[in-house]
Design an enzyme around this catalytic site. Structure first.
Site, PDB file in Angstrom:
ATOM      1  NE  ARG A  31       8.603  15.130  -9.803  1.00 31.46           N
ATOM      2  CZ  ARG A  31       8.076  16.049 -10.570  1.00 31.46           C
ATOM      3  NH1 ARG A  31       7.764  17.237 -10.074  1.00 31.46           N
ATOM      4  NH2 ARG A  31       7.866  15.813 -11.847  1.00 31.46           N
ATOM      5  CG  ASN A  55     -12.307   8.274  -1.311  1.00 33.37           C
ATOM      6  OD1 ASN A  55     -12.959   9.300  -1.178  1.00 33.37           O
ATOM      7  ND2 ASN A  55     -12.773   7.070  -1.009  1.00 33.37           N
ATOM      8  CE1 TYR A  93     -11.539  11.233   2.760  1.00 39.44           C
ATOM      9  CE2 TYR A  93     -10.591  11.814   0.636  1.00 39.44           C
ATOM     10  CZ  TYR A  93     -10.894  10.870   1.585  1.00 39.44           C
ATOM     11  OH  TYR A  93     -10.552   9.559   1.374  1.00 39.44           O
ATOM     12  CG  PHE A  94      -6.340  15.897  -1.101  1.00 39.87           C
ATOM     13  CD1 PHE A  94      -6.244  14.761  -1.878  1.00 39.87           C
ATOM     14  CD2 PHE A  94      -5.208  16.682  -0.934  1.00 39.87           C
ATOM     15  CE1 PHE A  94      -5.044  14.408  -2.482  1.00 39.87           C
ATOM     16  CE2 PHE A  94      -4.011  16.345  -1.526  1.00 39.87           C
ATOM     17  CZ  PHE A  94      -3.929  15.203  -2.305  1.00 39.87           C
ATOM     18  NE  ARG A 104     -10.440   7.909   5.755  1.00 41.09           N
ATOM     19  CZ  ARG A 104     -10.490   7.154   6.840  1.00 41.09           C
ATOM     20  NH1 ARG A 104      -9.850   7.525   7.941  1.00 41.09           N
ATOM     21  NH2 ARG A 104     -11.165   6.026   6.845  1.00 41.09           N
TER      22      ARG A 104
END
Length: 150
Positions: A31, A55, A93-94, A104
Site C-alpha cells: 500500500r 525468506n 532479520y526482518f 539483515r
C-alpha cells in the site's frame, strides 16, 4: 500428553503469529509503495520487505520440523528455548532487512546457528532413541563429559 508438548505448541503458535506479522508488513508495504498483486517488484523499500517475508516463510517448515523432532526426542525445554531464539533472530532479520540489505546479515547468521542447533538436537535425540540401551547410556556419559569441559 498435552503437558509434554505445551512448550513446543506455544513456540509453534508464536511462530505462526510471527509469520502473520511478516505477511501484514508486506501488505502495508504494498500500500505504501503502490505495488499491486501479483507484482513482486517495485521500489527497493518494498522489495526488501517482500524478500524478508518470503525468506522467513521458506525457512519456517524447516524450523517447525526440527523444533518438534528436537522437542520430542531430545528435550522439550532445550528445543523450545532454541525455538524462541530462532524466532527472535528472525524478527531482527526482518526488521534489519526492511531497513537495508546489510542489516539483515548478523540476525541471519544468528538464526542459522539456532536452526543448526535444533537440527543437532533432533539428530542426537533420534540417534539416542534408536541406539540400544547400553550404547545410549555411554553416549549420554560422553555428552555430559563434553559439556563439563566446554
Amino acid at each position: 500428553m498435552k503437558d509434554e508438548v505445551a512448550l513446543l505448541a506455544t513456540v509453534t503458535l508464536l511462530g505462526v503469529l510471527l509469520q502473520a506479522y511478516f505477511s501484514l508488513q508486506v501488505i502495508r508495504a504494498r500500500r505504501a509503495h503502490r505495488v499491486s498483486p501479483p507484482l513482486t517488484t517495485g521500489p527497493p523499500e518494498f522489495e526488501r520487505v517482500y524478500r524478508a517475508q518470503v525468506n522467513c516463510s521458506e525457512y519456517f517448515p524447516l524450523f517447525l520440523a526440527t523444533l518438534w523432532v528436537a522437542g520430542v526426542y531430545f528435550h522439550e525445554g532445550a528445543a523450545a528455548l532454541c525455538g524462541l531464539v530462532y524466532l527472535f533472530t528472525r524478527l531482527r532479520y526482518f526488521w534489519g532487512y526492511a531497513r537495508s540489505a546489510q542489516l539483515r546479515l548478523a540476525p541471519l547468521y544468528a538464526s542459522a546457528r539456532a536452526l543448526w542447533l535444533l537440527l543437532a538436537l533432533a539428530t542426537l535425540g533420534l540417534l539416542a532413541h534408536f541406539l540400544p540401551a547400553a550404547a545410549r547410556a555411554a553416549l549420554l556419559r560422553l555428552l555430559r563429559a563434553l559439556l563439563r569441559t566446554a
